[in-house]
Design an enzyme around this catalytic site. Structure first.
Site, mmCIF file in Angstrom:
data_model
loop_
_atom_site.group_PDB
_atom_site.id
_atom_site.type_symbol
_atom_site.label_atom_id
_atom_site.label_comp_id
_atom_site.label_asym_id
_atom_site.label_seq_id
_atom_site.Cartn_x
_atom_site.Cartn_y
_atom_site.Cartn_z
ATOM 1 C CG HIS A 77 15.232 18.946 -4.562
ATOM 2 N ND1 HIS A 77 14.528 17.866 -5.011
ATOM 3 C CD2 HIS A 77 15.635 19.601 -5.676
ATOM 4 C CE1 HIS A 77 14.526 17.855 -6.346
ATOM 5 N NE2 HIS A 77 15.182 18.918 -6.773
ATOM 6 C CG HIS A 89 15.549 21.349 -14.852
ATOM 7 N ND1 HIS A 89 15.867 20.088 -15.309
ATOM 8 C CD2 HIS A 89 15.268 21.186 -13.544
ATOM 9 C CE1 HIS A 89 15.774 19.223 -14.318
ATOM 10 N NE2 HIS A 89 15.413 19.859 -13.236
ATOM 11 C CG HIS A 107 17.391 15.518 -12.024
ATOM 12 N ND1 HIS A 107 16.129 15.539 -12.573
ATOM 13 C CD2 HIS A 107 17.489 16.666 -11.315
ATOM 14 C CE1 HIS A 107 15.502 16.644 -12.201
ATOM 15 N NE2 HIS A 107 16.303 17.357 -11.443
ATOM 16 C CD GLU A 119 13.143 17.656 -9.921
ATOM 17 O OE1 GLU A 119 13.553 18.665 -10.493
ATOM 18 O OE2 GLU A 119 13.913 16.886 -9.303
HETATM 19 C C1 DHB Z 1 19.312 21.215 -7.776
HETATM 20 C C2 DHB Z 1 18.409 20.164 -7.880
HETATM 21 C C3 DHB Z 1 17.593 20.037 -9.003
HETATM 22 O O1 DHB Z 1 16.658 19.058 -9.169
HETATM 23 C C4 DHB Z 1 17.726 20.912 -10.041
HETATM 24 O O2 DHB Z 1 16.990 20.685 -11.146
HETATM 25 C C5 DHB Z 1 18.615 21.986 -9.958
HETATM 26 C C6 DHB Z 1 19.406 22.131 -8.811
HETATM 27 C C7 DHB Z 1 20.202 21.352 -6.592
HETATM 28 O O3 DHB Z 1 20.061 20.622 -5.612
HETATM 29 O O4 DHB Z 1 21.111 22.194 -6.614
HETATM 30 FE FE FE Z 2 15.516 19.238 -11.055
#
Ligand code: DHB
Ligand code: FE
Length: 281
Positions: free
Chosen positions: A193, A59, A12, A240
């Site tokens: 991530h 978020h 996302h 996530e």
């Molecule tokens: C990023 C990824 C995310 O899942 C998020 O909620 C906010 C930022 C990113 O990769 O920048």
């Molecule tokens: Fe996110």
């Protein structure tokens, strides 16, 4: 009786929403990302559901540290895009399905899963970016969407095992609904991530690809993975991915048909993954 015909899984990343909204899809950095979703959009156009049950995480847009629901179901008639600091995204408002959402709340709570019922909330990139990736830039989203928010931001977060079992309860609920609706369940967020600290930028391609393999072939085994393993292997925001197990748990016990699979690095700070699974009659 309503039926779950397919499930969709996708990252996302908010920068993808910005790339779309600012018309940057053709830029060399973004072109491979959007190319990977061309088939997904064609598939969705051919397999249009009556309702999408969309599992995502907020978020700190609708909820703050004042209130942290583990699982929250959107029972409202509509949901506006949230303002995440740059104004709301220029995307259609989300039309809900209060009757089905209330039925699912009733059934799942009586099936021993505690849900928070949310009649009013805005929806952030966690929900709107998956819709944009799968639908492009329509004037209205193609069908009603039931937002289902999972807390993966503030500890303690739910286990993959509980998410998978909850998916099964959602399947039972949908199959008990007395209208012949064709429902898709989407699991969103991920893949690996980490956005902060010394490990910021962590990407673990092996973990992600194994996760996709196991999500298809051994979801029940995958659901046993403890949350600490997600965080260690896939980064703090890699957690996530437990949301994908809700969508997978909602699928039939028979092996699914893989309609599409896509994986690409990088997209902002994340590895981006997507999968479409169809239930085989
Ligand atoms: C990023 C990824 C995310 O899942 C998020 O909620 C906010 C930022 C990113 O990769 O920048
Ligand atoms: Fe996110």
């Amino acid at each position: 009786m309503a039926r779950i015909c397919a499930s969709v899984y996708t990252s996302h990343v908010p920068a993808i929403g910005a790339a779309l909204d600012l018309g940057k899809m053709g830029e060399p950095y973004w072109q491979p990302v959007f190319a990977g979703y061309e088939l997904s959009r064609a598939w969705l156009a051919q397999h249009r559901p009556d309702v999408v049950f969309l599992v995502y995480n907020d978020h700190a847009s609708a909820f703050s540290l004042d209130v942290v629901p583990t699982f929250a179901i959107g029972t409202g008639a509509e949901f506006e895009p949230a303002d995440e600091g740059w104004g709301p995204r220029p995307v259609p408002k989300v039309i809900g399905h209060p009757a089905l959402a209330s039925h699912i709340a009733q059934s799942v709570i009586q099936d021993d899963f505690d849900l928070t019922i949310v009649n009013r909330m805005d929806v952030d990139h966690g929900l709107t970016v998956p819709l944009s990736l799968m639908c492009g830039q329509p004037k209205a989203w193609p069908c009603p969407v039931i937002p289902f928010a999972v807390n993966v931001v503030q500890y303690p977060v739910p286990s993959g095992r509980r998410c998978f079992q909850l998916g099964r309860a959602i399947r039972r609920a949908i199959e008990r609904y007395d209208e012949p609706l064709n429902v898709q369940v989407w699991g969103t967020g991920g893949m690996s991530h980490q956005l902060q600290g010394p490990r910021a930028g962590l990407i673990n391609q092996k973990f992600d690809k194994d996760f996709l393999d196991r999500l298809i072939a051994d979801p029940e085994g995958l659901a046993q993975m403890p949350h600490i393993e997600y965080v260690r292997e896939a980064g703090s925001e890699g957690i996530e991915l437990v949301m994908w197990l809700i969508a997978r748990g909602a699928m039939s016990d028979k092996p699914p048909r893989v309609a599409h699979r896509f994986y690409h690095v990088p997209a902002s700070n994340t590895a981006i993954g997507s999968l479409i699974l169809e239930n085989v009659p």
